[in-house]
Design a protein around this motif. Structure first.
Motif, PDB file in Angstrom:
ATOM      1  N   LEU A 140     -33.124  41.550 -10.392  1.00  0.00           N
ATOM      2  CA  LEU A 140     -32.690  40.639  -9.325  1.00  0.00           C
ATOM      3  C   LEU A 140     -33.044  41.214  -7.961  1.00  0.00           C
ATOM      4  N   ALA A 141     -33.675  40.383  -7.111  1.00  0.00           N
ATOM      5  CA  ALA A 141     -33.895  40.772  -5.710  1.00  0.00           C
ATOM      6  C   ALA A 141     -32.614  40.434  -4.965  1.00  0.00           C
ATOM      7  N   LEU A 142     -31.947  41.446  -4.472  1.00  0.00           N
ATOM      8  CA  LEU A 142     -30.632  41.254  -3.853  1.00  0.00           C
ATOM      9  C   LEU A 142     -30.727  41.447  -2.344  1.00  0.00           C
ATOM     10  N   SER A 143     -30.649  40.328  -1.603  1.00  0.00           N
ATOM     11  CA  SER A 143     -30.793  40.427  -0.146  1.00  0.00           C
ATOM     12  C   SER A 143     -29.470  40.799   0.516  1.00  0.00           C
ATOM     13  N   GLY A 144     -28.367  40.500  -0.166  1.00  0.00           N
ATOM     14  CA  GLY A 144     -27.062  40.661   0.478  1.00  0.00           C
ATOM     15  C   GLY A 144     -26.600  39.333   1.057  1.00  0.00           C
ATOM     16  N   GLY A 145     -27.473  38.305   0.971  1.00  0.00           N
ATOM     17  CA  GLY A 145     -27.093  36.950   1.375  1.00  0.00           C
ATOM     18  C   GLY A 145     -26.149  36.364   0.338  1.00  0.00           C
ATOM     19  N   VAL A 146     -25.586  35.203   0.651  1.00  0.00           N
ATOM     20  CA  VAL A 146     -24.567  34.626  -0.214  1.00  0.00           C
ATOM     21  C   VAL A 146     -25.086  34.397  -1.643  1.00  0.00           C
ATOM     22  N   ASP A 147     -26.250  33.730  -1.743  1.00  0.00           N
ATOM     23  CA  ASP A 147     -26.712  33.309  -3.066  1.00  0.00           C
ATOM     24  C   ASP A 147     -27.025  34.489  -3.985  1.00  0.00           C
ATOM     25  N   SER A 148     -27.857  35.431  -3.498  1.00  0.00           N
ATOM     26  CA  SER A 148     -28.211  36.528  -4.405  1.00  0.00           C
ATOM     27  C   SER A 148     -27.011  37.439  -4.665  1.00  0.00           C
ATOM     28  N   SER A 149     -26.087  37.531  -3.706  1.00  0.00           N
ATOM     29  CA  SER A 149     -24.894  38.369  -3.941  1.00  0.00           C
ATOM     30  C   SER A 149     -24.015  37.777  -5.038  1.00  0.00           C
ATOM     31  N   CYS A 165     -30.683  45.616  -9.785  1.00  0.00           N
ATOM     32  CA  CYS A 165     -30.827  44.939  -8.489  1.00  0.00           C
ATOM     33  C   CYS A 165     -31.770  45.750  -7.618  1.00  0.00           C
ATOM     34  N   VAL A 166     -32.655  45.045  -6.899  1.00  0.00           N
ATOM     35  CA  VAL A 166     -33.517  45.730  -5.935  1.00  0.00           C
ATOM     36  C   VAL A 166     -33.219  45.173  -4.550  1.00  0.00           C
ATOM     37  N   HIS A 167     -32.771  46.050  -3.652  1.00  0.00           N
ATOM     38  CA  HIS A 167     -32.545  45.619  -2.275  1.00  0.00           C
ATOM     39  C   HIS A 167     -33.615  46.245  -1.390  1.00  0.00           C
ATOM     40  N   VAL A 168     -34.338  45.390  -0.668  1.00  0.00           N
ATOM     41  CA  VAL A 168     -35.391  45.874   0.216  1.00  0.00           C
ATOM     42  C   VAL A 168     -34.888  45.852   1.658  1.00  0.00           C
ATOM     43  N   ASN A 169     -34.771  47.024   2.259  1.00  0.00           N
ATOM     44  CA  ASN A 169     -34.435  47.069   3.681  1.00  0.00           C
ATOM     45  C   ASN A 169     -35.742  47.001   4.450  1.00  0.00           C
ATOM     46  N   LEU A 172     -35.415  44.755   9.359  1.00  0.00           N
ATOM     47  CA  LEU A 172     -35.086  43.616  10.212  1.00  0.00           C
ATOM     48  C   LEU A 172     -33.708  43.069   9.849  1.00  0.00           C
ATOM     49  N   MET A 173     -32.919  43.908   9.190  1.00  0.00           N
ATOM     50  CA  MET A 173     -31.560  43.528   8.782  1.00  0.00           C
ATOM     51  C   MET A 173     -30.628  43.639   9.984  1.00  0.00           C
ATOM     52  N   ARG A 174     -29.505  42.947   9.890  1.00  0.00           N
ATOM     53  CA  ARG A 174     -28.499  43.102  10.938  1.00  0.00           C
ATOM     54  C   ARG A 174     -27.819  44.463  10.811  1.00  0.00           C
ATOM     55  N   GLU A 222     -45.241  40.826   2.568  1.00  0.00           N
ATOM     56  CA  GLU A 222     -44.929  42.248   2.391  1.00  0.00           C
ATOM     57  C   GLU A 222     -43.708  42.403   1.479  1.00  0.00           C
ATOM     58  N   PHE A 223     -42.749  41.473   1.627  1.00  0.00           N
ATOM     59  CA  PHE A 223     -41.581  41.527   0.754  1.00  0.00           C
ATOM     60  C   PHE A 223     -41.993  41.397  -0.713  1.00  0.00           C
ATOM     61  N   ILE A 224     -42.862  40.427  -0.985  1.00  0.00           N
ATOM     62  CA  ILE A 224     -43.326  40.230  -2.356  1.00  0.00           C
ATOM     63  C   ILE A 224     -44.031  41.491  -2.864  1.00  0.00           C
ATOM     64  N   PRO A 309     -31.870  34.027   8.640  1.00  0.00           N
ATOM     65  CA  PRO A 309     -33.232  33.702   8.193  1.00  0.00           C
ATOM     66  C   PRO A 309     -33.843  34.809   7.337  1.00  0.00           C
ATOM     67  N   GLY A 310     -34.683  34.437   6.394  1.00  0.00           N
ATOM     68  CA  GLY A 310     -35.368  35.409   5.537  1.00  0.00           C
ATOM     69  C   GLY A 310     -36.062  36.518   6.338  1.00  0.00           C
ATOM     70  N   PRO A 311     -36.834  36.158   7.388  1.00  0.00           N
ATOM     71  CA  PRO A 311     -37.515  37.209   8.154  1.00  0.00           C
ATOM     72  C   PRO A 311     -36.569  38.001   9.054  1.00  0.00           C
TER      73      PRO A 311
HETATM   74  N1  LIG Z   1     -34.402  42.115   1.805  1.00  0.00           N
HETATM   75  C1  LIG Z   1     -34.358  41.612   0.575  1.00  0.00           C
HETATM   76  N2  LIG Z   1     -34.126  42.426  -0.491  1.00  0.00           N
HETATM   77  C2  LIG Z   1     -34.089  41.925  -1.734  1.00  0.00           C
HETATM   78  N3  LIG Z   1     -34.236  40.627  -2.015  1.00  0.00           N
HETATM   79  C3  LIG Z   1     -34.452  39.768  -1.012  1.00  0.00           C
HETATM   80  C4  LIG Z   1     -34.519  40.206   0.338  1.00  0.00           C
HETATM   81  N4  LIG Z   1     -34.760  39.123   1.117  1.00  0.00           N
HETATM   82  C5  LIG Z   1     -34.829  38.059   0.294  1.00  0.00           C
HETATM   83  N5  LIG Z   1     -34.653  38.435  -0.989  1.00  0.00           N
HETATM   84  C6  LIG Z   1     -34.694  37.570  -2.199  1.00  0.00           C
HETATM   85  O1  LIG Z   1     -35.344  36.350  -1.885  1.00  0.00           O
HETATM   86  C7  LIG Z   1     -34.447  35.245  -2.081  1.00  0.00           C
HETATM   87  C8  LIG Z   1     -34.693  34.172  -1.048  1.00  0.00           C
HETATM   88  O2  LIG Z   1     -34.458  34.687   0.223  1.00  0.00           O
HETATM   89  P1  LIG Z   1     -34.024  33.742   1.440  1.00  0.00           P
HETATM   90  O3  LIG Z   1     -34.100  34.560   2.646  1.00  0.00           O
HETATM   91  O4  LIG Z   1     -34.775  32.466   1.361  1.00  0.00           O
HETATM   92  O5  LIG Z   1     -32.477  33.548   1.197  1.00  0.00           O
HETATM   93  P2  LIG Z   1     -31.508  32.493   0.493  1.00  0.00           P
HETATM   94  O6  LIG Z   1     -32.268  31.502  -0.340  1.00  0.00           O
HETATM   95  O7  LIG Z   1     -30.587  32.028   1.533  1.00  0.00           O
HETATM   96  O8  LIG Z   1     -30.722  33.487  -0.504  1.00  0.00           O
HETATM   97  P3  LIG Z   1     -29.672  34.622  -0.137  1.00  0.00           P
HETATM   98  O9  LIG Z   1     -28.438  33.879   0.297  1.00  0.00           O
HETATM   99  O10 LIG Z   1     -29.465  35.378  -1.390  1.00  0.00           O
HETATM  100  O11 LIG Z   1     -30.290  35.478   0.936  1.00  0.00           O
HETATM  101  C9  LIG Z   1     -33.048  35.864  -2.033  1.00  0.00           C
HETATM  102  O12 LIG Z   1     -32.110  35.113  -2.747  1.00  0.00           O
HETATM  103  C10 LIG Z   1     -33.302  37.221  -2.666  1.00  0.00           C
HETATM  104  O13 LIG Z   1     -33.340  37.112  -4.073  1.00  0.00           O
END
Ligand SMILES: Nc1ncnc2c1ncn2[C@@H]1O[C@H](COP(=O)(O)OP(=O)(O)OP(=O)(O)O)[C@@H](O)[C@H]1O
Length: 430
Positions: A140-149, A165-169, A172-174, A222-224, A309-311
């Motif tokens: 699982l790619a774990l951003s720390g956002g609501v959905d992936s968390s 879980c893989v979290h990529v810093n 550009l994180m808060r 780059e994230f991919i 935002p993702g970026p």
């Molecule tokens: N920095 C990160 N590290 C690991 N995984 C990430 C990261 N950024 C994004 N992802 C992965 O890409 C997905 C899509 O990212 P996006 O920014 O579109 O957020 P989202 O659809 O709102 O989901 P989330 O709420 O989990 O961030 C995330 O659910 C997560 O699985």
């Protein structure tokens, strides 16, 4: 399985999701499925109590009217039709049902029980995940956002250390964000977490790039790349978990709705990395995802946080990103969030953040001329992100935030408040 289900078959209504939500509001779980579902597929869905044929203005597809397969009527479930005069069932409503009609069908005709709640949903999903995954491993790619968390918490409950879980810093994180992912998932939930600090790599790629679209593309690609590298290092992974949620599917277009936007989560991985997908939030709407996170014991802040935002901060550090200005965005954003939380505005305002442009202005600090960056504050409210209005923040709060930013954030000598609604200003600046 613990919950009863009413199945909605999509026959071109634009109100499929409204109907699903109304049935869920009655306490009964509901899913939307395509009109051409077979009897066998329908019979495989757990605990179906009734079927609604939901006709509407988009029933005419490619020159002909679509219909359900006749065998659906023989599947043994009560059937009701809405706006579908030719349906072969007893009850045919010409218009969207009233609450009474809906209750009558769900409870009196179908005898469904109001047993849809997060506790039962989590229990059912845990069971489904275990039977799908067996003793295999899930990535699982774990951003720390609501959905992936929430996906992470659900999978940890279902399969524990079989989840990686893989979290990529990406740098550009808060402020404090990556740290909180590590604290919550690694330290508190004891997850198998790979933390990758790729900040330098991202910043290097972004050096001197000032076009907003180019910046977004570089960050995404780059994230991919980083995620792919990590995935290749791991062995014996068969599944990829994604935080796909119901609006992603519905917005991507059902068989009758026109495509609103195509949504890919961790799309873009090379084809030789073949994973089967695990998507435990597939049928949830955003507010239900949050409720699910609470049920799974995630911290309130993580589950109720504002969209990001993702970026990341990359699109709030305008133009070509520099470390100096990126720090100014991060620190001012942290102050804004802190002051909003203190005054309760965090509960009221949909999205609030700071922006640092790539120009300086003249000021005076400690009796000397200074030439530094401005910080722009933005706080907006919206229902659907298509339009947004400006929050009328109390003057005293704005002054307090301004004062703190000017005192605490290096390289900043001016604070402005963005009063532009959407349209014509988008919510983000880039
Ligand atoms: N920095 C990160 N590290 C690991 N995984 C990430 C990261 N950024 C994004 N992802 C992965 O890409 C997905 C899509 O990212 P996006 O920014 O579109 O957020 P989202 O659809 O709102 O989901 P989330 O709420 O989990 O961030 C995330 O659910 C997560 O699985």
């Amino acid at each position: 399985m613990k919950q009863d289900m009413i199945v909605i078959l999509d026959l071109g209504s634009s109100e499929n999701t409204t109907l699903a939500r109304e049935i869920r509001a009655l306490g009964v779980y509901s899913e939307i499925h395509p009109h051409d579902i077979t009897k066998e597929e329908l019979n495989q869905l757990p605990n179906v109590k009734g079927v609604i044929l939901n006709g509407g203005e988009h029933r005419h597809v490619d020159g002909k009217d679509i219909d359900v397969l006749p065998e659906i009527y023989e599947a043994g479930y009560p059937v009701i039709a809405i706006d579908h005069a030719l349906a072969c069932c007893e009850v045919k409503l010409s218009a969207y049902p009233t609450e009474e009609q809906l209750k009558d069908f769900v409870f009196a005709t179908c005898k469904a029980e109001a047993n849809w709640n997060m506790k039962n949903f989590v229990a059912d999903q845990v069971e489904r995940i275990r039977s799908q995954v067996g003793d295999k491993k899930v990535l699982l790619a774990l951003s720390g956002g609501v959905d992936s968390s929430v996906v992470a918490a659900m999978l940890i409950k279902a399969i524990g250390k079989q989840l990686v879980c893989v979290h990529v810093n990406h740098g550009l994180m808060r402020k404090g964000e990556s740290e909180s992912v590590v604290e919550v998932f690694k330290n508190q939930m004891d997850a198998n977490l790979v933390y990758v600090d790729a900040s330098e790599r991202f910043l290097k790629k972004l050096e001197n790039v000032d076009d907003p679209e180019a910046k977004r593309k570089i960050i995404g690609a780059e994230f991919i790349r980083v995620f792919e590298e990590e995935a290749r290092k791991l062995e014996g992974i068969d599944f990829l978990a994604q935080g796909t949620i119901y609006p992603d599917i519905v917005e991507s277009g059902t068989k009758t709705a026109k495509v609103v936007k195509s949504h890919h989560n961790v799309g873009g991985l090379p084809e030789d990395l073949e994973f089967e997908l695990v998507e435990p939030l597939y049928y949830l709407f955003k507010d239900e995802v949050r409720a699910c996170g609470v049920e799974l014991g995630l911290p309130h802040d993580m589950v109720y946080r504002q969209p990001f935002p993702g970026p990341g901060l990359g699109v709030r550090c305008l133009g070509a990103i520099t470390r100096e200005r990126l720090e100014a965005v991060r620190e001012s954003d942290a102050i804004l969030r802190e002051e909003f939380a203190k005054s309760g505005l965090d509960q009221k305002v949909w999205q609030y953040f700071t922006i640092v442009p790539d120009f300086k202005s003249v000021g005076v600090k400690n009796n000397a001329r200074c030439f530094e960056y401005p910080v722009i504050l933005r706080a907006v409210n919206t229902i659907d992100a298509m339009t947004a209005s400006i929050e009328q923040i109390d003057w005293a709060i704005l002054e307090k935030i301004t004062d703190r930013i000017l005192k605490e954030v290096p390289n900043v000598n001016r604070v402005c408040y963005d009063l532009t609604p959407k349209p014509c200003g988008t919510i983000e600046w880039e």
